[in-house]
Design an enzyme around this catalytic site. Structure first.
Site, PDB file in Angstrom:
ATOM      1  N   MET B   1       0.848  -1.203   0.000  1.00 38.11           N
ATOM      2  CA  MET B   1       0.000   0.000   0.000  1.00 38.11           C
ATOM      3  C   MET B   1       0.879   1.247   0.000  1.00 38.11           C
ATOM      4  O   MET B   1       1.557   1.497  -0.959  1.00 38.11           O
ATOM      5  CB  MET B   1      -0.931  -0.030   1.219  1.00 38.11           C
ATOM      6  CG  MET B   1      -1.962  -1.126   1.098  1.00 38.11           C
ATOM      7  SD  MET B   1      -3.604  -0.543   0.631  1.00 38.11           S
ATOM      8  CE  MET B   1      -4.194   0.053   2.190  1.00 38.11           C
ATOM      9  N   CYS B   2       0.899   2.023   1.054  1.00 41.90           N
ATOM     10  CA  CYS B   2       1.490   3.357   1.162  1.00 41.90           C
ATOM     11  C   CYS B   2       0.546   4.372   0.519  1.00 41.90           C
ATOM     12  O   CYS B   2      -0.176   4.054  -0.422  1.00 41.90           O
ATOM     13  CB  CYS B   2       2.855   3.516   0.502  1.00 41.90           C
ATOM     14  SG  CYS B   2       4.155   2.533   1.244  1.00 41.90           S
TER      15      CYS B   2
END
Lengths: 229, 298
Positions: B1-2
């Protein structure tokens, strides 16, 4: 008309009310305001109601839909109508990645463009895109139909099974085992019906499309190809 | 993700609000990565001055007397503004190299976050909301900035593993994804004299762009070259002194949405990050194309 302010009242409140609806209930028209790109709006609905989302949505709007008619009066984030079973989902704007992924039934209409992987692994859903679709669309598509009134990006229909792909504009490239196929009368009939149900411009004619499908060389194991696996 | 965000202001009237706008965008992306967060801000510059942002795990001892010690070492007074674990050192441009050489000797545990005429970087382990308040980011003005909230995959959850990364003067980068050929590029870049400090893949991406621009490429050309040379998943958002760029790898799994009005260009991992921006309802909103370089200059 039931109106629900998503920013004020939260996602769980909306989805739990939608999931609690009975098939013969009287709350058949819903409006969701202030969606602000939230995830999973109206996912998992299983009643024949009409829901309009006034604005743009985030991941998985209308995912797993059964029976409902869900309209996004904006653009949709990744995975709109993912794994739809039945019903109708209409996106007035654009759709992000993997719209209609793995869908088993129902109709998904995207009035703008769809980005990459539109209809990936579709299993019976019908998808009508008024604009263009991005790369790897209909990857491993098993059944159903994808109609693209604009252009298709790279590797259309890679490793395709039995879905039917209709594209009016250009195709950047076909994926492995996807070929152009003859447009016969039954295909023109199917396409004409889909263009009408998909609310396409009536001047768009079925005979302006090309049909693509599986060459069926890849998905049946063949001992002569053992070295390729 | 991030989660990654970026904001490039065209309208100078919005500059005082840059830190607040960028902080709100980043906080909205918190659930894409809770490990650490950071923001790079391009503020105003003063002729002949540069600033070095440093970080310390033991700020009370490291920053105590640092101004005097550094001033003595380079033969001219410096101004230091401490914010929590970070401090910004303001000094004459012609003393910058001398100061960079002196800092490790004076305070071995200090880490340089950024250097340049306008760039400051603040990053720490923790949630965007806490990082923003710790460094008072909402009060910062500027011309453009980028931010990142991290879900770690390629290196440990540490301050130094947080984004943004800066490997050249007034250059910085945030990344959603993972690079798979970073170790070979780390060695090659070291051979070219561009050194990285961490095991992190993204820092190599930043160093790659620094190297390309050092060799004469524009930001746009450097980003274009990264599509050939870097392997893996990436959506990059990059800042230079007066530029702002975006590029996604050809597969483009990592999400990206952009918005542009007469007043700004904005980037978010998701549309949610953009909904609070002024005039978003009438902005041009689009998904950046795979393997396509976008950049803007002031």
């Amino acid at each position: 008309m039931q109106s629900y302010d998503l920013a004020a009242n939260g996602l769980r409140g909306l989805n739990s009310q939608l999931h609690a609806l009975k098939a013969q209930g009287n709350m058949t028209a819903w409006e969701v305001v202030n969606p602000r790109g939230a995830h999973a709006i109206a996912a998992g609905v299983d009643v024949p109601v009409e829901i309009t989302v006034r604005g743009s949505t985030g991941y998985y709007c209308a995912g797993m839909n059964k029976q409902a008619t869900i309209r996004v009066a904006g653009s949709a984030g990744p995975g709109v109508a993912e794994n739809m079973m039945s019903g109708t989902v209409i996106v007035e704007g654009d759709a992000s990645q993997y719209a209609g992924a793995t869908g088993r039934g129902g109709l998904l209409v995207i009035k703008g463009n769809a980005s990459s992987r539109c209809g990936i692994s579709m299993k019976g859903i019908e998808i009508v895109v008024h604009g263009s679709v991005g790369h790897m669309s209909a990857f491993m598509a098993q059944s159903g139909a994808l109609v693209v009134c604009g252009d298709a990006g790279e590797a259309l229909g890679d490793s395709l099974y039995e879905a039917r792909l209709y594209v009016r504009g250009s195709v950047t490239s076909l994926g492995a085992d996807c070929i152009e196929k003859e447009m016969r009368s039954e295909h023109l009939e199917q396409l004409a019906a889909l263009l009408e149900r998909g609310q396409c411009d009536p001047t768009i004619r079925p005979q302006d499309f090309r049909r693509y499908g599986s060459a069926r060389r890849l998905y049946t194991f063949n001992i002569d190809n053992a070295g390729e696996y | 993700m991030c989660g990654i965000v970026g904001l490039f202001l065209k309208d100078p009237g919005l500059q005082p609000d840059l830190g607040a706008m960028l902080s709100d965008m980043l906080i909205t992306m918190t659930d894409r990565g809770p490990d650490s967060a950071g923001i790079a801000i391009y503020g105003g510059s003063q002729p002949g001055r540069v600033r070095i942002t440093v970080q310390s795990a033991t700020p009370d001892t490291d920053f105590d007397g640092l101004g005097n010690a550094l001033g003595e070492a380079i033969g001219t007074p410096v101004a230091i503004t401490q914010k929590s674990t970070h401090a910004v050192i303001d000094l004459p441009a012609d003393k910058a190299e001398q100061a960079r050489a002196s800092l490790p000797r004076l305070r071995p545990s200090l880490r340089i976050m950024s250097r340049g005429e306008t760039l400051e970087i603040y990053k720490e382990v923790g949630l965007p909301r806490d990082v923003a308040s710790r460094f008072d980011l909402r009060k910062m003005g500027g011309t453009h900035g980028i931010g990142h909230t991290r879900m770690a995959t390629e290196s440990a959850v540490t301050t130094l593993g947080a984004h943004p990364f800066s490997t050249g003067a007034d250059q910085c980068l945030v990344h959603n994804g993972s690079l798979s050929n970073h170790n070979s590029w780390r060695r090659r870049l070291a051979h070219e004299g561009v050194f990285t400090e961490t095991e992190n893949d993204t820092e190599v991406g930043a160093a790659y762009l620094t190297w390309k621009m050092r060799e004469g490429a524009t930001l746009g050309e450097a980003l274009q070259a990264s599509l050939t040379d870097l392997d893996g998943f990436f959506t990059f958002v990059v800042g230079t002194r007066d530029g702002f760029g975006v590029v996604r790898d050809p597969i483009a799994c990592k999400p990206a949405v952009m918005a542009e009005t007469a007043h700004y260009v904005a980037f978010g991992s998701e549309y949610r990050a953009l909904v609070g921006l002024p005039g978003i309802d009438t902005a041009r909103v689009w998904e950046p194309e795979p393997a396509t370089v976008y950049f803007w200059n002031h």
